[in-house]
Scaffold this active site. Structure first.
Site, mmCIF file in Angstrom:
data_model
loop_
_atom_site.group_PDB
_atom_site.id
_atom_site.type_symbol
_atom_site.label_atom_id
_atom_site.label_comp_id
_atom_site.label_asym_id
_atom_site.label_seq_id
_atom_site.Cartn_x
_atom_site.Cartn_y
_atom_site.Cartn_z
ATOM 1 N N SER A 84 -7.792 -4.791 9.700
ATOM 2 C CA SER A 84 -8.112 -5.624 10.804
ATOM 3 C C SER A 84 -7.868 -7.263 10.549
ATOM 4 O O SER A 84 -7.891 -8.088 11.433
ATOM 5 C CB SER A 84 -9.735 -5.844 11.304
ATOM 6 O OG SER A 84 -9.764 -4.556 12.113
ATOM 7 N N ASN A 88 -3.776 2.084 15.143
ATOM 8 C CA ASN A 88 -4.333 1.774 16.384
ATOM 9 C C ASN A 88 -4.905 3.244 17.243
ATOM 10 O O ASN A 88 -4.338 4.206 16.573
ATOM 11 C CB ASN A 88 -3.417 0.812 17.337
ATOM 12 C CG ASN A 88 -2.139 1.814 17.485
ATOM 13 O OD1 ASN A 88 -2.196 2.786 18.009
ATOM 14 N ND2 ASN A 88 -1.088 1.140 17.258
ATOM 15 N N GLY A 140 -4.881 -8.695 10.003
ATOM 16 C CA GLY A 140 -3.385 -8.978 10.376
ATOM 17 C C GLY A 140 -3.503 -9.129 11.918
ATOM 18 O O GLY A 140 -4.023 -10.217 12.482
ATOM 19 N N GLY A 167 2.781 -3.844 10.618
ATOM 20 C CA GLY A 167 2.111 -4.078 9.740
ATOM 21 C C GLY A 167 2.046 -2.881 8.970
ATOM 22 O O GLY A 167 3.187 -2.161 8.549
ATOM 23 N N VAL A 168 0.706 -2.579 8.340
ATOM 24 C CA VAL A 168 0.551 -1.306 7.399
ATOM 25 C C VAL A 168 0.844 -0.145 8.144
ATOM 26 O O VAL A 168 1.795 0.852 7.642
ATOM 27 C CB VAL A 168 -0.858 -1.396 7.154
ATOM 28 C CG1 VAL A 168 -1.467 0.028 6.468
ATOM 29 C CG2 VAL A 168 -1.453 -2.293 6.225
ATOM 30 N N ASP A 169 0.797 -0.028 9.453
ATOM 31 C CA ASP A 169 1.057 1.285 10.221
ATOM 32 C C ASP A 169 2.263 1.337 10.407
ATOM 33 O O ASP A 169 2.927 2.652 10.008
ATOM 34 C CB ASP A 169 0.330 0.661 11.678
ATOM 35 C CG ASP A 169 0.252 1.985 12.487
ATOM 36 O OD1 ASP A 169 -0.230 1.966 13.573
ATOM 37 O OD2 ASP A 169 0.507 3.490 11.947
ATOM 38 N N ILE A 227 0.770 -1.089 -0.051
ATOM 39 C CA ILE A 227 -0.128 -0.139 0.122
ATOM 40 C C ILE A 227 0.942 1.361 -0.010
ATOM 41 O O ILE A 227 0.486 2.413 -0.711
ATOM 42 C CB ILE A 227 -0.915 0.042 1.221
ATOM 43 C CG1 ILE A 227 -2.156 1.178 0.924
ATOM 44 C CG2 ILE A 227 -0.341 0.360 2.616
ATOM 45 C CD1 ILE A 227 -3.383 0.838 1.746
HETATM 46 N N1 APR Z 1 0.868 -3.269 2.240
HETATM 47 C C1 APR Z 1 -0.855 -3.726 2.097
HETATM 48 N N2 APR Z 1 -0.992 -4.608 3.134
HETATM 49 C C2 APR Z 1 -0.398 -4.902 4.124
HETATM 50 C C3 APR Z 1 0.895 -4.322 4.430
HETATM 51 C C4 APR Z 1 1.480 -3.290 3.231
HETATM 52 N N3 APR Z 1 2.653 -2.776 3.368
HETATM 53 N N4 APR Z 1 1.572 -4.699 5.367
HETATM 54 C C5 APR Z 1 0.783 -5.565 5.945
HETATM 55 N N5 APR Z 1 -0.357 -5.792 5.115
HETATM 56 C C6 APR Z 1 -1.607 -6.500 5.477
HETATM 57 C C7 APR Z 1 -1.318 -7.631 6.161
HETATM 58 O O1 APR Z 1 -1.033 -8.845 5.533
HETATM 59 C C8 APR Z 1 -2.944 -7.682 6.697
HETATM 60 O O2 APR Z 1 -3.641 -8.412 5.596
HETATM 61 O O3 APR Z 1 -2.469 -5.552 5.950
HETATM 62 C C9 APR Z 1 -3.769 -6.097 6.727
HETATM 63 C C10 APR Z 1 -3.812 -5.680 7.901
HETATM 64 O O4 APR Z 1 -2.768 -6.043 8.668
HETATM 65 P P1 APR Z 1 -1.866 -5.144 10.103
HETATM 66 O O5 APR Z 1 -1.289 -3.912 9.527
HETATM 67 O O6 APR Z 1 -1.719 -6.107 11.063
HETATM 68 O O7 APR Z 1 -3.432 -4.208 10.562
HETATM 69 P P2 APR Z 1 -4.641 -4.673 11.716
HETATM 70 O O8 APR Z 1 -4.648 -6.327 11.516
HETATM 71 O O9 APR Z 1 -5.773 -3.942 11.152
HETATM 72 O O10 APR Z 1 -3.926 -4.562 13.276
HETATM 73 C C11 APR Z 1 -3.639 -3.091 13.526
HETATM 74 O O11 APR Z 1 -1.293 -3.826 14.184
HETATM 75 O O12 APR Z 1 0.292 -2.690 12.976
HETATM 76 C C12 APR Z 1 -0.522 -2.581 14.259
HETATM 77 O O13 APR Z 1 -0.417 -0.456 15.143
HETATM 78 C C13 APR Z 1 -1.187 -1.286 14.235
HETATM 79 O O14 APR Z 1 -2.190 -1.793 16.645
HETATM 80 C C14 APR Z 1 -2.236 -1.782 15.132
HETATM 81 C C15 APR Z 1 -2.576 -3.096 14.532
#
Ligand code: APR
Length: 180
Positions: free
Chosen positions: A125, A27, A127, A35-37, A14
């Site tokens: 959500s 969060n 991940g 992860g994405v964050d 992304i």
């Molecule tokens: N680009 C696209 N998708 C991604 C990327 C990326 N660079 N990195 C991870 N993902 C995917 C993961 O494989 C998952 O399917 O994004 C989806 C969401 O995963 P997370 O980032 O873990 O988000 P989430 O499940 O909503 O959890 C949020 O995780 O990172 C922490 O600070 C964040 O506490 C919050 C929690």
């Protein structure tokens, strides 16, 4: 001429998207994570965190509630804004589907208010927050189809692996077939 925005699936990262808005799976602290964050803060640079800190010092002193969305600068990302949204942690005891749907609806509302035309979503959500991909895809696509309005014209779901992409593709095909 249908004014319904196009829904596009992309297999990739992304932080590589060239869209007006990139949505962050944040969060409540808004101060980063994994992860994405983590990727968005790494690629977006310190300006994104500084803007998040300003939100915490102001209107969001207690953090961003689950299901809500707020925009900041996109920093060094190839986007104009990052819209941060806080997904619900999946629960087997409580149905939090409406909170997950709210992440998409609120992010679209904030993006449209900014005048954005293109938006890239991750699979919120699914991940760290353990939401099953199939159910998350169904909620995401149903909500975007129902809520996306002008000036939005392209909504991109950016899936990080082929398994997630396949699940979203099936959910999109089912939505097109049933009209929901
Ligand atoms: N680009 C696209 N998708 C991604 C990327 C990326 N660079 N990195 C991870 N993902 C995917 C993961 O494989 C998952 O399917 O994004 C989806 C969401 O995963 P997370 O980032 O873990 O988000 P989430 O499940 O909503 O959890 C949020 O995780 O990172 C922490 O600070 C964040 O506490 C919050 C929690």
């Amino acid at each position: 001429m249908t004014d319904r925005p196009a829904i596009v699936l992309v297999l990739g990262d992304i932080t590589q998207q060239h869209t007006d808005v990139i949505v962050n799976a944040a969060n409540s602290s808004l101060l980063g994570g994994g992860g994405v964050d983590g990727a968005i803060h790494r690629k977006g640079g310190p300006a994104v965190l500084a803007a998040c800190r300003a939100l915490r010092a102001g209107h969001y002193g207690r953090g961003l509630p689950t299901g809500r969305a707020v925009a900041t600068t996109a920093g060094d990302l190839a986007a104009r804004w990052v819209v941060h949204t806080v997904g619900p942690v999946h629960s087997t005891e409580e149905d939090r589907s409406e909170l997950l749907a709210s992440c998409y609806a609120e992010s679209l509302r904030v993006a449209a208010e900014l005048g954005a035309e293109t938006v890239a979503f991750p699979a919120v959500s699914t991940g760290v927050y353990h939401w099953p991909m199939e159910d998350a895809a169904r909620i995401a696509i149903r909500t975007v189809r129902a809520e996306a309005t002008a000036p939005l014209r392209e909504i991109r779901f950016v899936l990080f692996d082929t398994a997630a992409y396949a699940v979203f593709a099936l959910a999109l095909a089912e939505a097109d077939a049933t009209g929901r």
